[in-house]
Design an enzyme around this catalytic site. Structure first.
Site, mmCIF file in Angstrom:
data_model
loop_
_atom_site.group_PDB
_atom_site.id
_atom_site.type_symbol
_atom_site.label_atom_id
_atom_site.label_comp_id
_atom_site.label_asym_id
_atom_site.label_seq_id
_atom_site.Cartn_x
_atom_site.Cartn_y
_atom_site.Cartn_z
ATOM 1 N N GLY A 10 3.484 -3.430 5.383
ATOM 2 C CA GLY A 10 3.798 -2.246 4.599
ATOM 3 C C GLY A 10 5.184 -1.707 4.921
ATOM 4 N N LYS A 16 3.431 6.094 11.845
ATOM 5 C CA LYS A 16 4.518 6.721 12.606
ATOM 6 C C LYS A 16 4.913 8.065 12.024
ATOM 7 C CE LYS A 16 6.303 2.229 13.996
ATOM 8 N NZ LYS A 16 5.788 1.400 12.906
ATOM 9 N N THR A 22 -2.138 3.120 7.479
ATOM 10 C CA THR A 22 -2.813 2.463 6.359
ATOM 11 C C THR A 22 -2.652 0.956 6.468
ATOM 12 O OG1 THR A 22 -0.830 2.629 4.969
ATOM 13 C CG2 THR A 22 -2.471 4.400 4.762
ATOM 14 N N ASN A 24 -2.087 -2.114 4.284
ATOM 15 C CA ASN A 24 -1.601 -2.380 2.926
ATOM 16 C C ASN A 24 -1.999 -3.789 2.495
ATOM 17 O OD1 ASN A 24 0.015 -0.295 4.174
ATOM 18 N ND2 ASN A 24 1.440 -0.492 2.475
ATOM 19 N N GLU A 82 -3.151 0.751 -0.566
ATOM 20 C CA GLU A 82 -3.194 0.864 0.903
ATOM 21 C C GLU A 82 -4.416 1.686 1.298
ATOM 22 O OE1 GLU A 82 0.005 3.137 2.624
ATOM 23 O OE2 GLU A 82 0.363 4.233 0.773
ATOM 24 N N TYR A 115 -2.799 -7.015 10.969
ATOM 25 C CA TYR A 115 -1.735 -7.702 10.221
ATOM 26 C C TYR A 115 -2.056 -9.186 10.101
ATOM 27 C CZ TYR A 115 1.237 -3.529 10.691
ATOM 28 O OH TYR A 115 1.762 -2.263 10.621
ATOM 29 N N ARG A 128 -8.300 12.042 -6.741
ATOM 30 C CA ARG A 128 -7.223 12.872 -7.324
ATOM 31 C C ARG A 128 -6.038 11.985 -7.687
ATOM 32 N NH1 ARG A 128 -2.857 13.425 -3.912
ATOM 33 N NH2 ARG A 128 -3.259 12.848 -1.755
ATOM 34 N N LYS A 131 0.595 12.578 -6.094
ATOM 35 C CA LYS A 131 1.646 13.507 -6.503
ATOM 36 C C LYS A 131 2.774 13.573 -5.486
ATOM 37 C CE LYS A 131 0.951 17.919 -5.393
ATOM 38 N NZ LYS A 131 0.463 19.313 -5.301
ATOM 39 N N PHE A 133 4.815 15.698 -3.094
ATOM 40 C CA PHE A 133 4.708 16.968 -2.369
ATOM 41 C C PHE A 133 6.100 17.461 -1.985
ATOM 42 C CE2 PHE A 133 0.500 15.226 -2.102
ATOM 43 C CZ PHE A 133 -0.332 16.333 -2.123
HETATM 44 N N1 RBF Z 1 1.957 9.608 -0.976
HETATM 45 C C1 RBF Z 1 2.475 10.507 -1.867
HETATM 46 O O1 RBF Z 1 3.682 10.568 -2.022
HETATM 47 N N2 RBF Z 1 1.666 11.353 -2.583
HETATM 48 C C2 RBF Z 1 0.323 11.392 -2.441
HETATM 49 O O2 RBF Z 1 -0.336 12.160 -3.141
HETATM 50 C C3 RBF Z 1 -0.267 10.488 -1.485
HETATM 51 N N3 RBF Z 1 -1.592 10.505 -1.241
HETATM 52 C C4 RBF Z 1 -2.118 9.693 -0.283
HETATM 53 C C5 RBF Z 1 -3.463 9.778 0.012
HETATM 54 C C6 RBF Z 1 -4.028 8.962 0.993
HETATM 55 C C7 RBF Z 1 -5.478 9.093 1.320
HETATM 56 C C8 RBF Z 1 -3.211 8.039 1.689
HETATM 57 C C9 RBF Z 1 -3.783 7.160 2.750
HETATM 58 C C10 RBF Z 1 -1.879 7.958 1.392
HETATM 59 C C11 RBF Z 1 -1.298 8.763 0.417
HETATM 60 N N4 RBF Z 1 0.054 8.723 0.124
HETATM 61 C C12 RBF Z 1 0.596 9.594 -0.770
HETATM 62 C C13 RBF Z 1 0.868 7.606 0.624
HETATM 63 C C14 RBF Z 1 1.603 7.849 1.904
HETATM 64 O O3 RBF Z 1 2.852 8.370 1.587
HETATM 65 C C15 RBF Z 1 1.726 6.483 2.562
HETATM 66 O O4 RBF Z 1 0.460 6.095 3.039
HETATM 67 C C16 RBF Z 1 2.679 6.421 3.695
HETATM 68 O O5 RBF Z 1 3.960 6.710 3.304
HETATM 69 C C17 RBF Z 1 2.669 5.024 4.310
HETATM 70 O O6 RBF Z 1 3.209 4.075 3.461
HETATM 71 MG MG MG Z 2 0.411 0.963 5.626
#
Ligand code: RBF
Ligand code: MG
Length: 169
Positions: A10, A16, A22, A24, A82, A115, A128, A131, A133
């Site tokens: 990923g 970190k 997660t 991926n 992921e 991995y 949901r 989005k 943030f």
């Molecule tokens: N990234 C976003 O930019 N917006 C989100 O709404 C968002 N929701 C997530 C919800 C869950 C349950 C998870 C595990 C990840 C989510 N992420 C979201 C992704 C998150 O930015 C990403 O896992 C990390 O950047 C690692 O690649």
């Molecule tokens: Mg990941």
């Protein structure tokens, strides 16, 4: 929806930067299959094929499908899938005991161990939309709420019984 693929490294941000590691799945495997899947957060069950021929251990999972738009300028280039694996309380304690280095995120150890190993992922429900943030603390707070929603949903009928789906045997 069911997916299977080897866990890749990923973007190295989840554990970190956010404290929510997660696993991926490689986007190259799924681009056509993901086209019709709405971006957003799902809950379901996940298993890692690490014990050859032994019974798979199935985890609760909360899964993001999308581009991580909060990482403006560093969004995912392709739509990815992921999974954050949700440990039960006893497993968290075990993980902490093994982990005497004081790492701050609970599943970081196990995810790195994944991995290259195939993961099976079964998505059951949509929580949901994904989005963008305004800040990382807001994203993290929402993800923690997603984890609770997933944990509770998976304890309910009919999702609980999907854990013993033939896909995991
Ligand atoms: N990234 C976003 O930019 N917006 C989100 O709404 C968002 N929701 C997530 C919800 C869950 C349950 C998870 C595990 C990840 C989510 N992420 C979201 C992704 C998150 O930015 C990403 O896992 C990390 O950047 C690692 O690649
Ligand atoms: Mg990941």
């Amino acid at each position: 929806l069911r997916y299977r693929g080897s866990v890749d490294e990923g973007y190295g941000r989840g554990g970190k930067k956010l404290g929510v590691p997660t696993a991926n799945l490689p986007s190259s495997l799924f681009q056509n299959a993901l086209e019709d899947v709405a971006t957003g957060v799902y809950f379901g069950w996940a298993a890692i094929e690490r014990n050859n021929n032994e019974l798979l251990q199935v985890y609760k999972a909360v899964v993001n499908v999308g581009y991580s738009p909060t990482f403006e300028g560093k969004e995912n280039k392709e739509k990815i899938i992921e999974a954050h694996l949700i440990l039960e309380k006893e497993e968290e304690e075990e993980d902490h005991n093994e982990n005497d280095g004081g790492d701050d995120d609970k599943t970081s150890n196990i995810i790195e161990d994944f991995y290259g190993i195939p993961m099976r992922l079964q998505l059951l429900g949509f929580l949901r939309e994904e989005k963008k943030f305004d800040s990382f603390p807001e994203l993290i707070a929402q993800i923690l709420a997603d984890v609770d929603d997933a944990r509770l949903s998976l304890d309910c009928h009919p999702y609980q019984s999907c854990r013993s789906d033939a896909f995991f045997s």
